[in-house]
Enzyme design. Structure first.
Site, PDB file in Angstrom:
ATOM      1  N   PRO A  69      -9.462  -6.498  -2.269  1.00 15.92           N
ATOM      2  CA  PRO A  69      -8.449  -6.035  -1.321  1.00 15.92           C
ATOM      3  C   PRO A  69      -7.223  -5.399  -1.990  1.00 15.92           C
ATOM      4  O   PRO A  69      -7.026  -5.493  -3.206  1.00 15.92           O
ATOM      5  CB  PRO A  69      -8.036  -7.324  -0.590  1.00 15.92           C
ATOM      6  CG  PRO A  69      -9.132  -8.294  -0.850  1.00 15.92           C
ATOM      7  CD  PRO A  69      -9.680  -7.952  -2.197  1.00 15.92           C
ATOM      8  N   GLU A  70      -6.412  -4.802  -1.152  1.00 15.05           N
ATOM      9  CA  GLU A  70      -5.110  -4.292  -1.566  1.00 15.05           C
ATOM     10  C   GLU A  70      -4.290  -5.423  -2.198  1.00 15.05           C
ATOM     11  O   GLU A  70      -4.242  -6.535  -1.675  1.00 15.05           O
ATOM     12  CB  GLU A  70      -4.364  -3.740  -0.345  1.00 15.05           C
ATOM     13  CG  GLU A  70      -2.963  -3.243  -0.634  1.00 15.05           C
ATOM     14  CD  GLU A  70      -2.264  -2.681   0.604  1.00 15.05           C
ATOM     15  OE1 GLU A  70      -1.216  -2.028   0.438  1.00 15.05           O
ATOM     16  OE2 GLU A  70      -2.762  -2.894   1.736  1.00 15.05           O
TER      17      GLU A  70
END
EC number: 3.5.5.4
Length: 360
Positions: A69-70
């Site tokens: 993920p970010e």
């Protein structure tokens, strides 16, 4: 759909393995995993340990590409305003918001740096292409970035988020056109945009223009409407879309008063879900291959039949037969933009190049 319980870490991780029974097994098929898991906030070494456990687990399922993920390394500062909009003081160096930034800055990583070296070693050890969301530290400015690694243990490069959203602009710098890569790999052409950058049509078009086939979209957006954006991009680009988000509870962040959630009314309880995930893998035809998952930390895995890309482009190739460049076209400035440059350095470089060509 096969549900495989995790064997790593203290908390269980469910691995969703979509075997794609209808895929053309004669075509080139790639097994890809998007990781839905939380950062160990303010503890980068522990976050890297967790990343390695998850990469090892995904590799154990045969995954060739693993997408995180970010801001997985460094953390997404959910619930924090760093004092803005509350009571920030520009003259008091002990302001709480500034101290929060000091700790957040300490958890970020230099690129290149020792953490990048370790991530490269993980990719090499488990023989995967790795796409990792990080908070990059350059001096005293932070950037939300994605790093790319190959199965030989090599760091390929990075994408810096071009446009931070809302309060992100307080803590993150802005990327430029020099870090919008698409890598031509044995798995296909891989690139990434981060979170709401994916809503920028011209930025998406830049990736389409580079021939992206496996479009990674690390995000912090868990709203149901995000799924519509991901489906649209898959259809528009004729590419696979892999969106990875964190699943976080309040207890995944430091307890108050060290870390205080704002904007949610009362302080949430430790088990309150503050980001429910929604990670997903979508085909070029818009079919959801795996996910979206809102149940907990997970490894969400699908087999990508790359023949689907050709089939999707038959009737819509956004930068090919469906383009009208005599009417609409895009020019991308892909040069780095530095705040300070020195003419003496340029002169030395020019002289060195001239000396290498003309010799007595």
């Amino acid at each position: 759909m096969a549900l495989v319980p995790s064997s790593s870490g203290s908390a269980p991780v469910i691995a969703e393995v979509e075997m794609n029974g209808g895929a053309d097994q004669g075509a080139n098929t790639v097994r890809a995993t998007v990781v839905q898991a939380s950062t160990v906030f303010y503890d980068t070494p522990a976050t890297l340990d967790k990343a390695e456990r998850l990469i090892a687990e995904a590799a154990g399922y045969g995954s060739q590409l693993v997408v995180f993920p970010e801001a997985f390394v460094g953390g997404y500062p959910r619930g924090s305003t760093f004092g803005f909009g509350i009571s920030i003081s520009l003259i008091n160096p002990k302001d709480k918001g500034k101290d929060e930034f000091r700790k957040y800055h300490a958890a970020a990583i230099d690129v290149p740096g020792p953490e990048v070296t370790r991530l490269a070693a993980m990719a090499g050890k488990y023989k995967v292409f790795l796409v990792m969301g990080v908070i990059e530290r350059e001096g005293y400015t932070l950037y939300c970035s994605v790093l790319f690694f190959d199965p030989l243990g090599q760091y390929l490069g990075k994408h810096r988020k071009l446009m931070p959203t809302a309060l992100e602009r307080i803590i993150w710098g802005f990327g430029d056109g020099s870090t919008i890569p698409v890598y031509d790999t044995p798995l296909g052409k891989i690139g990434a945009l981060i979170c709401w950058e994916n809503k920028m049509p011209l930025l998406r078009t830049a990736l389409y223009g580079k021939g992206i086939e496996i479009y990674c979209a690390p995000t912090a957006d868990s709203r149901p409407v995000w799924q519509a954006s991901m489906t649209h991009i898959a259809l528009e680009g004729g590419c696979f879309v892999l969106s990875a988000n964190q699943f976080c509870r309040r207890k995944d962040y430091p307890p108050p008063p060290e870390y205080v959630f704002t904007g949610l009314g009362d302080e949430p309880s430790p088990d309150t879900v503050v980001c429910p995930g929604g990670s997903v893998i979508i085909s070029p035809s818009g079919e959801v291959l795996a996910g979206p998952n809102y149940d907990g930390e997970a490894l969400i895995t699908a087999d990508l039949d790359l023949g689907e890309i050709v089939r999707a482009k038959f009737d819509f190739d956004v930068v090919g037969h469906y383009a009208r460049p005599e009417v609409l076209s895009l020019v991308v400035n892909d040069q780095p933009h530095l705040p300070v440059s020195f003419t003496s350095a340029a002169e030395k470089t020019s002289a060195a190049k001239g000396g290498s060509i003309t010799k007595p």
